[in-house]
Design a protein around this motif. Structure first.
Motif, PDB file in Angstrom:
ATOM      1  N   ALA A 125      12.233  -0.486  -1.748  1.00  0.00           N
ATOM      2  CA  ALA A 125      11.223  -1.227  -0.983  1.00  0.00           C
ATOM      3  C   ALA A 125      10.995  -2.611  -1.579  1.00  0.00           C
ATOM      4  O   ALA A 125       9.869  -3.102  -1.642  1.00  0.00           O
ATOM      5  N   LYS A 141       3.386   5.331  -1.102  1.00  0.00           N
ATOM      6  CA  LYS A 141       4.598   4.798  -1.716  1.00  0.00           C
ATOM      7  C   LYS A 141       5.841   5.064  -0.871  1.00  0.00           C
ATOM      8  O   LYS A 141       6.813   4.323  -0.944  1.00  0.00           O
ATOM      9  N   THR A 142       5.794   6.147  -0.093  1.00  0.00           N
ATOM     10  CA  THR A 142       6.946   6.533   0.725  1.00  0.00           C
ATOM     11  C   THR A 142       6.501   6.719   2.167  1.00  0.00           C
ATOM     12  O   THR A 142       5.302   6.774   2.473  1.00  0.00           O
ATOM     13  N   ARG A 190      13.956  -1.205   5.315  1.00  0.00           N
ATOM     14  CA  ARG A 190      13.785   0.012   4.515  1.00  0.00           C
ATOM     15  C   ARG A 190      14.852   1.065   4.825  1.00  0.00           C
ATOM     16  O   ARG A 190      15.280   1.806   3.943  1.00  0.00           O
ATOM     17  N   PRO A 231       6.051   1.017   2.898  1.00  0.00           N
ATOM     18  CA  PRO A 231       6.563   2.058   1.992  1.00  0.00           C
ATOM     19  C   PRO A 231       8.071   2.270   2.058  1.00  0.00           C
ATOM     20  O   PRO A 231       8.734   1.912   3.029  1.00  0.00           O
ATOM     21  N   GLU A 232       8.574   2.900   1.026  1.00  0.00           N
ATOM     22  CA  GLU A 232       9.992   3.237   0.933  1.00  0.00           C
ATOM     23  C   GLU A 232      10.351   4.309   1.949  1.00  0.00           C
ATOM     24  O   GLU A 232       9.619   5.271   2.136  1.00  0.00           O
ATOM     25  N   VAL A 233      11.492   4.133   2.594  1.00  0.00           N
ATOM     26  CA  VAL A 233      12.007   5.124   3.534  1.00  0.00           C
ATOM     27  C   VAL A 233      13.171   5.881   2.909  1.00  0.00           C
ATOM     28  O   VAL A 233      13.283   7.093   3.021  1.00  0.00           O
ATOM     29  N   ASP A 234      14.050   5.150   2.228  1.00  0.00           N
ATOM     30  CA  ASP A 234      15.250   5.717   1.614  1.00  0.00           C
ATOM     31  C   ASP A 234      15.267   5.279   0.149  1.00  0.00           C
ATOM     32  O   ASP A 234      15.285   4.079  -0.140  1.00  0.00           O
ATOM     33  N   SER A 235      15.282   6.238  -0.757  1.00  0.00           N
ATOM     34  CA  SER A 235      15.218   5.902  -2.190  1.00  0.00           C
ATOM     35  C   SER A 235      16.420   5.097  -2.654  1.00  0.00           C
ATOM     36  O   SER A 235      16.344   4.366  -3.648  1.00  0.00           O
ATOM     37  N   ASP A 264       6.809   9.399   3.910  1.00  0.00           N
ATOM     38  CA  ASP A 264       6.097  10.671   4.009  1.00  0.00           C
ATOM     39  C   ASP A 264       4.644  10.503   3.590  1.00  0.00           C
ATOM     40  O   ASP A 264       3.741  11.097   4.191  1.00  0.00           O
ATOM     41  N   ASP A 265       4.418   9.705   2.551  1.00  0.00           N
ATOM     42  CA  ASP A 265       3.045   9.416   2.124  1.00  0.00           C
ATOM     43  C   ASP A 265       2.268   8.733   3.249  1.00  0.00           C
ATOM     44  O   ASP A 265       1.086   9.024   3.462  1.00  0.00           O
TER      45      ASP A 265
END
Length: 447
Positions: free
Chosen positions: A325, A192-193, A232, A317-321, A195-196
């Protein structure tokens, strides 16, 4: 069909009233000219009614310049042409297939020389670029009475002068593709991110897999990686503004994109500059790579049936909340007419046919990696991949085309392809890279 006075009015005019319950305001938060919006045709109300009568008395030979040189899309074009000739006994089509990359690299010379009557091309900035330079023919007559094409697609086909120069055929999303069986075997979960994604990539390495298949021998595939990261890291509005030449390439925002990318290169398949996208896709097909960031045409390297049924994808995936995304890329492919076709009536007749559900039914059946642009096309035979592609694009809040379609063609080919390849060779000199890009951008966009 003049462009509305303000950008907000223009953006609102691109978006249908609803897409699966998503409002106009939330579906799209910005667009780069007429070609930046794509809405899922099977879910939207279409504009117009009846069939186009353009070129009704056309006879003779129509020449078609096609960049669909890979086996699957090449066969799909041939199938569509066969169907067109069957429905129009007085017309014969001569296909001139040119290697995809050679076609794009030589398009200026091609259009200024002796181009075919009809040629394959892209919606968005690249279409308007040649229309504005008087290198493409007005095909508004082919749009008269067109049934099944949304206002969004018509906007994506319209030049700065309000005339239509493009006929949409199919579209496809860019995403992270993977084999379901590989994920199931190793117990992987969709990241999802960012980091994931890094964690997943590290595990894939331990399991003996290449985390991200990668091939950039032809120059353009890596543009998609930059686009996804920029969308992203900095968001859609900045991305399209950067593509339009309104933002500096040597800004901290762009440097952050390359910095983020440099931090992911260890997950990418090495020696990418010596590998085509097809060769990279084959490593995914063979189960040697865990994922591949590419357009859904990656399916062309998978056998129809069980292999393609095993193919799935997820959005980057998302990089910055704070950015999220919810922006995707979904390029529209289609056809244009040369400025002075030898058989204009035949060309318009063919372009009208290309926009019809009958033609697009043939195309998407022969090439399951793409989705029809005409809302009246038969979706009952769509593969799971095609259905998910349509839903994926429909759920997006912002939709871009692709770097080499959302910016000037000359900037994309002469500056960005070598610049990105230089980055892949030496990802440590980001300052020198972006300063060089900015200097060249200022020169090109000033012309």
């Amino acid at each position: 069909m003049p462009r509305p006075a303000t950008q907000d009015e223009y953006l609102a005019s691109l978006v249908p009233d609803s897409v699966k319950g998503v409002s106009r305001r939330t579906l799209l938060r910005g667009a780069l000219g007429a070609g930046a919006l794509l809405a899922t045709p099977s879910l939207l109300a279409a504009c117009g009614g009846g069939s186009s009568s353009s070129g009704s008395s056309a006879t003779g030979t129509v020449t078609l310049g096609s960049n669909q040189s890979d086996a699957v899309p090449k066969a799909a074009v041939q199938s569509m042409v066969n169907a067109f000739q069957k429905a129009n006994s007085g017309l014969t089509v001569k296909i001139n297939t040119i290697d995809h990359n050679s076609f794009q690299e030589n398009i200026n010379n091609y259009l200024q020389g002796s181009p075919d009557d009809v040629f394959s091309w892209f919606a968005g900035y690249r279409m308007r670029f040649f229309a504005k330079r008087d290198l493409a023919g007005d095909i508004s007559d082919a749009w008269k009475g067109m049934s099944g094409m949304t206002d969004a697609f018509k906007k994506a086909s319209t030049g700065d002068d309000g005339k239509q120069y493009f006929m949409p055929a199919t579209y496809y999303p860019w995403a992270m593709f993977y084999r379901k069986s590989v994920f199931q075997k190793h117990g992987y979960e969709v990241p999802k991110t960012l980091d994931d994604l890094r964690t997943l990539g590290a595990q894939m390495k331990k399991d003996g897999l290449v985390p991200i298949a990668f091939g950039d021998k032809d120059g353009w595939p890596a543009m998609g990686t930059f686009d996804q990261l920029n969308l992203r890291v900095n968001g859609y509005d900045f991305h399209v503004s950067l593509m339009a030449g309104r933002e500096p390439w040597n800004s901290d925002k762009v440097k952050k994109v390359f910095d983020t990318w440099a931090g992911l290169l260890d997950l990418h398949q090495p020696d990418a500059l010596g590998r085509t996208w097809q060769e990279a896709a084959q490593t995914l097909q063979q189960g040697k790579a865990g994922t591949y960031l590419l357009g859904s045409f990656v399916a062309q390297q998978f056998k129809q049936g069980a292999e393609q049924d095993d193919l799935d994808f997820f959005g980057f995936p998302e990089v910055d909340s704070t950015i999220g995304a919810d922006a995707v890329e979904a390029p529209i492919d289609g056809y244009m007419m040369s400025k002075r076709p030898k058989n204009e009536a035949g060309a318009l007749k063919m372009l009208s046919y290309i926009g019809s559900p009958e033609a697009q039914n043939v195309l998407v059946k022969a090439d399951p990696s793409v989705v029809a642009s005409n809302g009246k096309a038969d979706t009952s035979g769509y593969t799971a991949l095609q259905k998910k592609s349509a839903e994926f694009v429909a759920s997006a809040k912002s939709i871009a085309q692709f770097m080499d379609r959302d910016t000037r063609p000359d900037f994309a080919s002469t500056v960005m392809i070598p610049a990105i390849q230089q980055f892949l060779k030496n990802p440590k000199d980001i300052d020198g890279l972006v300063n060089s890009i900015e200097k060249q951008k200022q020169s090109i966009f000033a012309s």
